[in-house]
Design an enzyme around this catalytic site. Structure first.
Site, PDB file in Angstrom:
ATOM      1  CE  LYS A  54      -3.737  -2.465   2.312  1.00 28.99           C
ATOM      2  NZ  LYS A  54      -4.369  -2.876   3.554  1.00 28.99           N
ATOM      3  CD  GLN A  98      -3.266  -4.321   6.810  1.00 30.37           C
ATOM      4  OE1 GLN A  98      -3.361  -3.307   6.135  1.00 30.37           O
ATOM      5  NE2 GLN A  98      -3.733  -5.482   6.388  1.00 30.37           N
ATOM      6  CG  ASP A 121      -9.456   0.164   5.514  1.00 33.29           C
ATOM      7  OD1 ASP A 121      -9.360  -0.303   4.374  1.00 33.29           O
ATOM      8  OD2 ASP A 121      -8.622  -0.014   6.415  1.00 33.29           O
TER       9      ASP A 121
HETATM   10  N1  GUN Z   1      -6.666  -6.536   6.592  1.00 32.24           N
HETATM   11  C1  GUN Z   1      -6.981  -7.278   5.498  1.00 32.24           C
HETATM   12  N2  GUN Z   1      -7.535  -6.500   4.559  1.00 32.24           N
HETATM   13  C2  GUN Z   1      -7.575  -5.246   5.050  1.00 32.24           C
HETATM   14  C3  GUN Z   1      -8.065  -4.006   4.542  1.00 32.24           C
HETATM   15  O1  GUN Z   1      -8.588  -3.885   3.426  1.00 32.24           O
HETATM   16  N3  GUN Z   1      -7.930  -2.948   5.372  1.00 32.24           N
HETATM   17  C4  GUN Z   1      -7.393  -3.059   6.621  1.00 32.24           C
HETATM   18  N4  GUN Z   1      -7.326  -1.967   7.368  1.00 32.24           N
HETATM   19  N5  GUN Z   1      -6.951  -4.186   7.112  1.00 32.24           N
HETATM   20  C5  GUN Z   1      -7.040  -5.274   6.335  1.00 32.24           C
END
Ligand code: GUN
Length: 295
Positions: A54, A98, A121
């Site tokens: 990311k 995350q 998110d």
């Molecule tokens: N863990 C797995 N996928 C994601 C996501 O799309 N966002 C976040 N914050 N954590 C994750």
């Protein structure tokens, strides 16, 4: 006939160019550089890889990338202080914490500390509620990525039977809302559902997001169906190595489906692109600019 393989990587690469172009325009016309903050607690190897990807994508697109790392034993107060500081920082337009967090931390309290305008998110109750109301600007990244792939590979999904297996906040619930908004007939299934194979065999669009390696079998698939595999499971490949497999038995499902996403190379790449798009939208909204329509 074997299914069409849905190339999420190629779609994501095309969308990435568009987002980079809009980002360059924003900088030139308004001096605005979208800022994305990533917060990683602990050292889960999969989460480390996701966050690194990311950050790399954000930088490559021209965003400012801010990264906060906390040890696995960080306290709730430490994490909340970081999230509040990022929420108050005007150069940060999007914040991604995350998940999953280490078990001793309270995920809901962390989301409550996050400014919904920066919740790229779309996990806060505010953004989940806006999605339910059909008024969301920020939509959860993986479901949004799945909808883009369906748009490209299926087109109009009105009236189609869609089955979502999995009811998480991060994926299943928002995915069902988006499919419904696109006029599909949506069934949500989960670990307590009866006769999953029977439900699956009715689905024109089968979306698997349960986190169990190769759980969905080839003979569950309706011939010609579109299969979207959201699972990313690390399984032992021998020699102390691991490989990634999805929630669907890909080799078997490919022989029956009309189109199918591979793992890796399917949904995952689209998730990151939708995160970048959300950051762009958040930056414009916070700067009083019209929202971009890059995708
Ligand atoms: N863990 C797995 N996928 C994601 C996501 O799309 N966002 C976040 N914050 N954590 C994750």
């Amino acid at each position: 006939m074997a299914a069409t393989v849905i190339d999420g990587k190629a779609s994501a690469a095309r969308l990435r160019e568009k987002i980079a172009a809009v980002t360059a325009e924003l900088k030139a016309a308004h001096g605005l550089q979208p800022g994305l903050a990533t917060v990683l607690v602990g050292n889960d190897p999969a989460s480390e890889v996701y966050v690194r990807n990311k950050r790399k994508t954000a930088e490559a697109i021209g965003f400012k990338s801010i990264h906060v790392e906390l040890p696995a034993d960080a306290s709730q107060a430490e994490l909340l202080a970081q999230v509040k500081a990022l929420s108050a920082d005007a150069s940060v337009h999007g914040i991604l914490v995350q998940l999953p967090l280490p078990k001793h931390l309270d995920e809901a309290a962390v989301l409550d500390a996050l400014d919904p305008a920066k919740d790229v998110d779309a996990l806060t109750p505010t953004n989940a509620g806006l999605l339910l109301s059909g008024r969301a600007h920020l939509v959860s990244c993986t479901p949004a990525g799945v909808m883009l792939l369906l748009k490209e590979y299926v087109g109009d999904i009105a009236g189609k039977e869609a089955l979502v297996i999995g009811r998480s906040l991060l994926f299943g619930k928002p995915a069902a809302q988006l499919l419904l908004a696109a006029n599909a007939t949506v069934t949500m299934a989960h670990s307590r559902s009866r006769d999953l194979p029977g439900l699956a065999r009715r689905a024109d669009i089968l979306v698997a997001a349960i986190g169990k390696p190769e759980f969905v079998k080839g003979d569950w698939i309706k011939p010609g169906a579109t299969v979207i595999d959201v699972g990313i499971n690390r399984v032992d490949a021998g020699d102390g190595k691991y490989k990634l497999v999805g929630d669907v038995d890909y080799a078997a499902a490919r022989e029956v489906a009309g189109a199918i996403t591979p793992v890796p190379g399917g949904v995952g790449a689209m998730t990151i692109i939708c995160l970048m798009h959300n950051t762009l939208i958040a930056a414009c909204a916070q700067s009083g600019l019209p929202l971009p329509t890059a995708l």
